[in-house]
Scaffold this motif. Sequence first.
Motif, PDB file in Angstrom:
ATOM      1  N   GLU A  45       0.950  -1.514  -0.065  1.00  0.00           N
ATOM      2  CA  GLU A  45       0.094   0.293  -0.076  1.00  0.00           C
ATOM      3  C   GLU A  45       0.654   0.725  -0.138  1.00  0.00           C
ATOM      4  N   CYS A  46       0.629   2.440  -0.757  1.00  0.00           N
ATOM      5  CA  CYS A  46       0.972   3.650  -0.486  1.00  0.00           C
ATOM      6  C   CYS A  46       0.949   4.364   0.559  1.00  0.00           C
ATOM      7  N   VAL A  47       1.536   4.977   1.320  1.00  0.00           N
ATOM      8  CA  VAL A  47       1.257   4.995   2.492  1.00  0.00           C
ATOM      9  C   VAL A  47       1.771   7.235   2.683  1.00  0.00           C
ATOM     10  N   ALA A  48       2.301   7.030   1.730  1.00  0.00           N
ATOM     11  CA  ALA A  48       3.041   8.665   0.980  1.00  0.00           C
ATOM     12  C   ALA A  48       3.500   9.338  -0.063  1.00  0.00           C
ATOM     13  N   ALA A  49       2.790  10.326  -0.800  1.00  0.00           N
ATOM     14  CA  ALA A  49       4.177  10.418  -1.781  1.00  0.00           C
ATOM     15  C   ALA A  49       3.743  11.766  -1.903  1.00  0.00           C
ATOM     16  N   ILE A  50       4.695  12.164  -2.918  1.00  0.00           N
ATOM     17  CA  ILE A  50       4.868  13.591  -3.212  1.00  0.00           C
ATOM     18  C   ILE A  50       5.473  14.030  -4.784  1.00  0.00           C
ATOM     19  N   ASN A  51       4.596  15.526  -5.122  1.00  0.00           N
ATOM     20  CA  ASN A  51       5.079  15.391  -6.765  1.00  0.00           C
ATOM     21  C   ASN A  51       6.828  16.412  -7.191  1.00  0.00           C
ATOM     22  N   ARG A  52       6.906  16.256  -8.594  1.00  0.00           N
ATOM     23  CA  ARG A  52       7.979  16.399  -7.943  1.00  0.00           C
ATOM     24  C   ARG A  52       8.987  17.673  -7.681  1.00  0.00           C
ATOM     25  N   SER A  53       7.712  18.688  -7.387  1.00  0.00           N
ATOM     26  CA  SER A  53       8.644  20.478  -6.534  1.00  0.00           C
ATOM     27  C   SER A  53       8.702  20.367  -4.855  1.00  0.00           C
ATOM     28  N   GLY A  54       7.791  19.015  -5.232  1.00  0.00           N
ATOM     29  CA  GLY A  54       7.537  18.667  -3.649  1.00  0.00           C
ATOM     30  C   GLY A  54       6.093  19.855  -2.375  1.00  0.00           C
ATOM     31  N   GLY A  55       5.817  20.852  -3.249  1.00  0.00           N
ATOM     32  CA  GLY A  55       4.698  20.936  -2.642  1.00  0.00           C
ATOM     33  C   GLY A  55       3.497  20.798  -2.832  1.00  0.00           C
ATOM     34  N   ARG A  56       3.092  19.143  -3.352  1.00  0.00           N
ATOM     35  CA  ARG A  56       1.497  18.387  -3.312  1.00  0.00           C
ATOM     36  C   ARG A  56       2.392  17.397  -2.532  1.00  0.00           C
ATOM     37  N   THR A  57       1.220  16.819  -2.058  1.00  0.00           N
ATOM     38  CA  THR A  57       1.710  15.404  -1.688  1.00  0.00           C
ATOM     39  C   THR A  57       0.067  14.828  -0.774  1.00  0.00           C
ATOM     40  N   TYR A  58       0.762  14.132  -1.057  1.00  0.00           N
ATOM     41  CA  TYR A  58      -0.542  12.459  -0.389  1.00  0.00           C
ATOM     42  C   TYR A  58      -0.323  11.494   0.941  1.00  0.00           C
ATOM     43  N   TYR A  59      -1.090  11.676   1.553  1.00  0.00           N
ATOM     44  CA  TYR A  59      -0.816  10.469   2.722  1.00  0.00           C
ATOM     45  C   TYR A  59      -2.598   9.038   2.557  1.00  0.00           C
ATOM     46  N   ALA A  60      -2.175   8.029   2.899  1.00  0.00           N
ATOM     47  CA  ALA A  60      -2.664   7.014   3.588  1.00  0.00           C
ATOM     48  C   ALA A  60      -3.523   7.900   4.567  1.00  0.00           C
ATOM     49  N   ASP A  61      -4.889   7.486   4.610  1.00  0.00           N
ATOM     50  CA  ASP A  61      -5.923   7.501   5.431  1.00  0.00           C
ATOM     51  C   ASP A  61      -4.887   7.339   7.246  1.00  0.00           C
ATOM     52  N   SER A  62      -4.570   6.239   7.200  1.00  0.00           N
ATOM     53  CA  SER A  62      -4.257   5.454   8.376  1.00  0.00           C
ATOM     54  C   SER A  62      -2.271   6.067   9.072  1.00  0.00           C
ATOM     55  N   VAL A  63      -1.928   7.031   8.097  1.00  0.00           N
ATOM     56  CA  VAL A  63      -0.933   7.473   8.717  1.00  0.00           C
ATOM     57  C   VAL A  63      -1.343   9.944   8.292  1.00  0.00           C
ATOM     58  N   LYS A  64      -1.987  10.029   8.333  1.00  0.00           N
ATOM     59  CA  LYS A  64      -2.521  11.346   7.765  1.00  0.00           C
ATOM     60  C   LYS A  64      -2.379  12.089   9.775  1.00  0.00           C
ATOM     61  N   GLY A  65      -1.362  13.201   9.208  1.00  0.00           N
ATOM     62  CA  GLY A  65      -1.352  13.182  10.627  1.00  0.00           C
ATOM     63  C   GLY A  65      -0.338  13.226  11.880  1.00  0.00           C
ATOM     64  N   ARG A  66       0.484  11.431  10.940  1.00  0.00           N
ATOM     65  CA  ARG A  66       2.016  10.597  11.525  1.00  0.00           C
ATOM     66  C   ARG A  66       2.836  11.235  10.957  1.00  0.00           C
ATOM     67  N   PHE A  67       2.929  10.877   9.730  1.00  0.00           N
ATOM     68  CA  PHE A  67       4.120  10.738   8.579  1.00  0.00           C
ATOM     69  C   PHE A  67       3.803  12.037   8.252  1.00  0.00           C
ATOM     70  N   THR A  68       4.946  12.565   7.444  1.00  0.00           N
ATOM     71  CA  THR A  68       5.259  13.328   6.896  1.00  0.00           C
ATOM     72  C   THR A  68       6.576  12.930   5.896  1.00  0.00           C
ATOM     73  N   ILE A  69       6.183  12.953   4.555  1.00  0.00           N
ATOM     74  CA  ILE A  69       6.908  13.044   3.696  1.00  0.00           C
ATOM     75  C   ILE A  69       7.604  14.143   2.830  1.00  0.00           C
ATOM     76  N   SER A  70       8.623  13.776   2.577  1.00  0.00           N
ATOM     77  CA  SER A  70       9.751  15.799   2.056  1.00  0.00           C
ATOM     78  C   SER A  70      11.101  15.274   0.909  1.00  0.00           C
ATOM     79  N   ARG A  71      11.267  16.071   0.110  1.00  0.00           N
ATOM     80  CA  ARG A  71      12.337  15.555  -0.256  1.00  0.00           C
ATOM     81  C   ARG A  71      13.089  16.818  -0.486  1.00  0.00           C
TER      82      ARG A  71
END
Length: 123
Positions: A45-71
Amino acid sequence: VQLQASGGGLMQAGGSLKLSCEASGRTFGYYIIAWFRQAPGKERECVAAINRSGGRTYYADSVKGRFTISRDNANNMVYLQMNSLKPEDTAVYFCAARYAVQIVTSSGQYNYWGQGTQVTVSS
């Protein structure tokens, strides 16, 4: 692009871990990067994703508020900061890359994968 994930380990519930994904290649900035996880007997399962610039992110509901993706495109790095870890976060975590603009969350749409790093959270 080649990917190498690191940073996994054993942690007690409530603790934090930071995963790193190092990429090779001069076109790193053109790739969507995602973190997937797979627990025994479960689908990846995908838990987090980030676009090219880092300006947009996705989080699975199960990790929202706990995980942070950055690049950090200058250094070809992507990170997953995991806080308030739960036993159900136990899995092998993979970073993956897709040469695209839009974030997608299906594992079949990612072309490049790093080796997994084990995260184990004890209760």
